[in-house]
Design a protein around this motif. Structure first.
Motif, PDB file in Angstrom:
ATOM      1  N   ILE A  17     -19.226   7.727  12.219  1.00 13.52           N
ATOM      2  CA  ILE A  17     -18.994   9.045  12.825  1.00 13.52           C
ATOM      3  C   ILE A  17     -18.975  10.157  11.783  1.00 13.52           C
ATOM      4  O   ILE A  17     -19.557  11.231  12.008  1.00 13.52           O
ATOM      5  CB  ILE A  17     -17.683   9.049  13.644  1.00 13.52           C
ATOM      6  N   PRO A  18     -18.313   9.991  10.631  1.00 14.21           N
ATOM      7  CA  PRO A  18     -18.305  11.074   9.625  1.00 14.21           C
ATOM      8  C   PRO A  18     -19.691  11.452   9.112  1.00 14.21           C
ATOM      9  O   PRO A  18     -19.820  12.461   8.403  1.00 14.21           O
ATOM     10  CB  PRO A  18     -17.447  10.489   8.493  1.00 14.21           C
ATOM     11  N   PHE A  19     -20.716  10.680   9.446  1.00  7.67           N
ATOM     12  CA  PHE A  19     -22.088  11.013   9.040  1.00  7.67           C
ATOM     13  C   PHE A  19     -22.459  12.415   9.504  1.00  7.67           C
ATOM     14  O   PHE A  19     -23.285  13.090   8.878  1.00  7.67           O
ATOM     15  CB  PHE A  19     -23.063   9.984   9.616  1.00  7.67           C
ATOM     16  N   VAL A  20     -21.865  12.873  10.610  1.00  7.44           N
ATOM     17  CA  VAL A  20     -22.233  14.186  11.153  1.00  7.44           C
ATOM     18  C   VAL A  20     -21.152  15.238  10.928  1.00  7.44           C
ATOM     19  O   VAL A  20     -21.181  16.308  11.539  1.00  7.44           O
ATOM     20  CB  VAL A  20     -22.555  14.085  12.668  1.00  7.44           C
ATOM     21  N   TRP A  21     -20.194  14.981  10.039  1.00 10.28           N
ATOM     22  CA  TRP A  21     -19.125  15.954   9.773  1.00 10.28           C
ATOM     23  C   TRP A  21     -19.675  17.308   9.352  1.00 10.28           C
ATOM     24  O   TRP A  21     -19.234  18.344   9.837  1.00 10.28           O
ATOM     25  CB  TRP A  21     -18.199  15.415   8.683  1.00 10.28           C
ATOM     26  N   ILE A  22     -20.584  17.344   8.375  1.00  6.55           N
ATOM     27  CA  ILE A  22     -21.141  18.616   7.903  1.00  6.55           C
ATOM     28  C   ILE A  22     -22.648  18.663   8.143  1.00  6.55           C
ATOM     29  O   ILE A  22     -23.384  19.368   7.463  1.00  6.55           O
ATOM     30  CB  ILE A  22     -20.816  18.847   6.410  1.00  6.55           C
ATOM     31  N   TYR A  23     -23.088  17.913   9.127  1.00  3.30           N
ATOM     32  CA  TYR A  23     -24.511  17.810   9.463  1.00  3.30           C
ATOM     33  C   TYR A  23     -25.060  19.161   9.893  1.00  3.30           C
ATOM     34  O   TYR A  23     -26.191  19.523   9.560  1.00  3.30           O
ATOM     35  CB  TYR A  23     -24.666  16.792  10.594  1.00  3.30           C
ATOM     36  N   GLU A  24     -24.251  19.926  10.657  1.00  7.99           N
ATOM     37  CA  GLU A  24     -24.717  21.209  11.175  1.00  7.99           C
ATOM     38  C   GLU A  24     -24.996  22.206  10.061  1.00  7.99           C
ATOM     39  O   GLU A  24     -25.782  23.137  10.217  1.00  7.99           O
ATOM     40  CB  GLU A  24     -23.707  21.794  12.180  1.00  7.99           C
ATOM     41  N   LEU A  25     -24.373  21.995   8.895  1.00 13.66           N
ATOM     42  CA  LEU A  25     -24.615  22.865   7.749  1.00 13.66           C
ATOM     43  C   LEU A  25     -25.808  22.384   6.933  1.00 13.66           C
ATOM     44  O   LEU A  25     -26.713  23.152   6.597  1.00 13.66           O
ATOM     45  CB  LEU A  25     -23.364  22.911   6.867  1.00 13.66           C
ATOM     46  N   SER A  26     -25.825  21.096   6.629  1.00 18.26           N
ATOM     47  CA  SER A  26     -26.849  20.567   5.718  1.00 18.26           C
ATOM     48  C   SER A  26     -28.242  20.572   6.321  1.00 18.26           C
ATOM     49  O   SER A  26     -29.235  20.639   5.595  1.00 18.26           O
ATOM     50  CB  SER A  26     -26.475  19.143   5.279  1.00 18.26           C
ATOM     51  N   VAL A  27     -28.351  20.511   7.654  1.00 14.55           N
ATOM     52  CA  VAL A  27     -29.665  20.541   8.295  1.00 14.55           C
ATOM     53  C   VAL A  27     -30.236  21.956   8.321  1.00 14.55           C
ATOM     54  O   VAL A  27     -31.432  22.167   8.105  1.00 14.55           O
ATOM     55  CB  VAL A  27     -29.591  19.978   9.731  1.00 14.55           C
ATOM     56  N   VAL A  28     -29.375  22.945   8.550  1.00 10.06           N
ATOM     57  CA  VAL A  28     -29.855  24.298   8.832  1.00 10.06           C
ATOM     58  C   VAL A  28     -29.981  25.177   7.589  1.00 10.06           C
ATOM     59  O   VAL A  28     -30.917  25.983   7.489  1.00 10.06           O
ATOM     60  CB  VAL A  28     -28.924  24.973   9.873  1.00 10.06           C
ATOM     61  N   ALA A  29     -29.061  25.035   6.640  1.00 13.86           N
ATOM     62  CA  ALA A  29     -29.075  25.921   5.475  1.00 13.86           C
ATOM     63  C   ALA A  29     -30.428  25.958   4.746  1.00 13.86           C
ATOM     64  O   ALA A  29     -30.885  27.035   4.349  1.00 13.86           O
ATOM     65  CB  ALA A  29     -27.963  25.525   4.506  1.00 13.86           C
ATOM     66  N   PRO A  30     -31.128  24.810   4.571  1.00 14.64           N
ATOM     67  CA  PRO A  30     -32.400  24.850   3.829  1.00 14.64           C
ATOM     68  C   PRO A  30     -33.557  25.526   4.565  1.00 14.64           C
ATOM     69  O   PRO A  30     -34.595  25.781   3.957  1.00 14.64           O
ATOM     70  CB  PRO A  30     -32.714  23.357   3.606  1.00 14.64           C
ATOM     71  N   ILE A  31     -33.413  25.820   5.868  1.00 14.61           N
ATOM     72  CA  ILE A  31     -34.568  26.327   6.621  1.00 14.61           C
ATOM     73  C   ILE A  31     -34.474  27.824   6.912  1.00 14.61           C
ATOM     74  O   ILE A  31     -35.300  28.360   7.653  1.00 14.61           O
ATOM     75  CB  ILE A  31     -34.746  25.548   7.944  1.00 14.61           C
ATOM     76  N   LEU A  32     -33.488  28.508   6.341  1.00 16.46           N
ATOM     77  CA  LEU A  32     -33.314  29.926   6.646  1.00 16.46           C
ATOM     78  C   LEU A  32     -34.524  30.756   6.227  1.00 16.46           C
ATOM     79  O   LEU A  32     -34.875  31.734   6.890  1.00 16.46           O
ATOM     80  CB  LEU A  32     -32.051  30.463   5.965  1.00 16.46           C
ATOM     81  N   GLY A  33     -35.143  30.396   5.106  1.00 18.06           N
ATOM     82  CA  GLY A  33     -36.316  31.141   4.668  1.00 18.06           C
ATOM     83  C   GLY A  33     -37.429  31.088   5.692  1.00 18.06           C
ATOM     84  O   GLY A  33     -38.084  32.105   5.980  1.00 18.06           O
ATOM     85  N   SER A  34     -37.660  29.923   6.273  1.00 15.57           N
ATOM     86  CA  SER A  34     -38.712  29.764   7.285  1.00 15.57           C
ATOM     87  C   SER A  34     -38.350  30.498   8.572  1.00 15.57           C
ATOM     88  O   SER A  34     -39.223  31.084   9.235  1.00 15.57           O
ATOM     89  CB  SER A  34     -38.938  28.280   7.575  1.00 15.57           C
TER      90      SER A  34
END
Length: 396
Positions: A17-34
């Motif tokens: 379950i902790p696999f998705v603790w900060i998933y919402e941050l790590s998935v989205v932060a790198p794509i802001l430029g796009s």
């Protein structure tokens, strides 16, 4: 103590379950430029909101989730949270406007908040002593493993377009299915909760919980100072090549994985000195980062920062289980784990305040300031450890 009733699959699922603790941050932060290229009229503030929007709902929902666990089965709450997390997380794939993305992200935070505190509460419910310390450390490691894997995977998926990384949130639904079959039922102990509520005004959690929330928040604020500025720091200082940024982002998380895994042994050897030692490593990391002009030096700094911060998180979670009576432990974990997201949310504002007061907006000044604060904290923590030996006993 019910660990004898658990299977290896039960324990595996708890740690998944902790696999998705900060998933919402790590998935989205790198794509802001796009996303910025796709929505050229969007302001910088709107783009920043895409990253932090889930925190506005995840923080209160973490507290609510902890309190709901006193009355409802934790397994059911986790499954509901993962369902919301997964579906809302993927919705931006269909978005046509910036507002649609922001609303989807806000709903995503509701699922995040429900999922965040409950795995720790389940571990505290089923395990004690060294086993609990080990599993709380591993839970932190799993969260950081996800962060490392996301940073690598999203870079490749982004080649397909900015929408496709949002489909990564389907992982939450996969974990939900595993949770349906793998999580043990965790019925609330209403008698224990009512007994403790009887002794505390309005059923409030103990005052020490607020101190633990502050401790967790400050830890993650200082950790976020590095993570959130790393790409810009490397670019402005011309450190390394562009492809090295992904590796640099992975290093603090990788070090946190190691620290979470060895936490029980480290804790047993250091005892009351674990906090000052961890703070000292944290501080040295920022000192090295302050003088870093090469990728190699920065990498050393990232590892030290990740290890120092990563050791404090399971310590705070374990201390929560020791200091809070069983009837209030679920609610306490809701408060304390919300400090992770509060830290990420407050870091940009704290950085702005430091820059405004000092008149210096450079990253090196921020890192030097962080090093000084952490060194002072280390000295204070050492004096406290010497004067007050570790005599913590677990609350009933």
């Amino acid at each position: 103590m019910e660990n004898s009733k658990l299977t290896k699959f039960n324990v595996f699922t708890m740690l998944l379950i902790p696999f998705v603790w900060i998933y919402e941050l790590s998935v989205v932060a790198p794509i802001l430029g796009s996303i910025s290229a796709a929505f050229p009229l969007a302001s910088t503030f709107e783009l920043q909101l895409i990253v932090i929007m889930p925190f506005f709902t995840s923080i209160p929902m973490s507290v609510v989730g902890g309190k709901l666990a006193k009355r409802y089965d934790k397994k059911s709450l986790i499954i509901a949270g993962l369902l919301i997390y997964g579906i809302a997380g993927m919705l931006p794939y269909l978005a046509q406007t910036m507002n649609q993305i922001l609303i989807s992200r806000l709903i995503t935070g509701i699922g995040v908040g429900l999922v965040l505190p409950l795995p720790n509460a389940m571990i505290a419910e089923h395990f004690t002593g060294t086993q609990r310390q080990r599993l709380l450390g591993l839970a932190t490691s799993v969260a950081n493993i996800a962060n490392v894997l996301d940073s690598i995977a999203v870079g490749f998926i982004l080649l397909l377009g900015w929408r496709y990384p949002f489909l990564c949130f389907a992982v939450c639904l996969v974990i939900m299915v595993i949770a349906i079959f793998g999580l043990p039922k965790s019925d609330p102990n209403r008698q224990a909760a009512e007994a403790v509520d009887h002794h505390l005004p309005s059923g409030n959690v103990p005052q020490i919980v607020y101190a633990l929330v502050a401790f967790m928040t400050i830890n993650w604020v200082f950790f976020a100072f590095n993570i959130e500025n790393m790409a810009l720091f490397m670019t402005t200082e011309k450190i390394g090549l562009p492809w090295m940024i992904g590796i640099a982002v992975c290093l603090p998380g990788g070090a946190s994985i190691l620290s979470g895994a060895i936490f029980p042994n480290f804790y047993h050897k250091t005892q009351e000195y674990i906090v000052p030692i961890s703070l000292a490593i944290f501080a040295i990391g920022y000192v090295v980062l302050y003088v870093a002009y090469s990728f190699e030096t920065q990498s050393v700094a990232n590892i030290l920062i990740g290890f120092g911060s990563g050791m404090l998180t399971p310590y705070i979670l374990n201390l929560t289980s020791q200091k809070v009576e069983k009837g209030h432990r679920d609610a306490a974990y809701g408060f304390v784990t919300s400090g992770i997201h509060i830290g990420f949310l407050l870091a940009p504002f704290a950085q702005l305040i430091i820059a405004t007061i000092s008149g210096n907006e450079s990253f090196r000044f921020l890192y030097g300031f962080s090093a000084i604060i952490l060194i002072i904290s280390t000295i204070i923590a050492f004096f406290v450890a010497m004067k007050k030996p570790n005599q913590v006993t677990e609350a009933v």
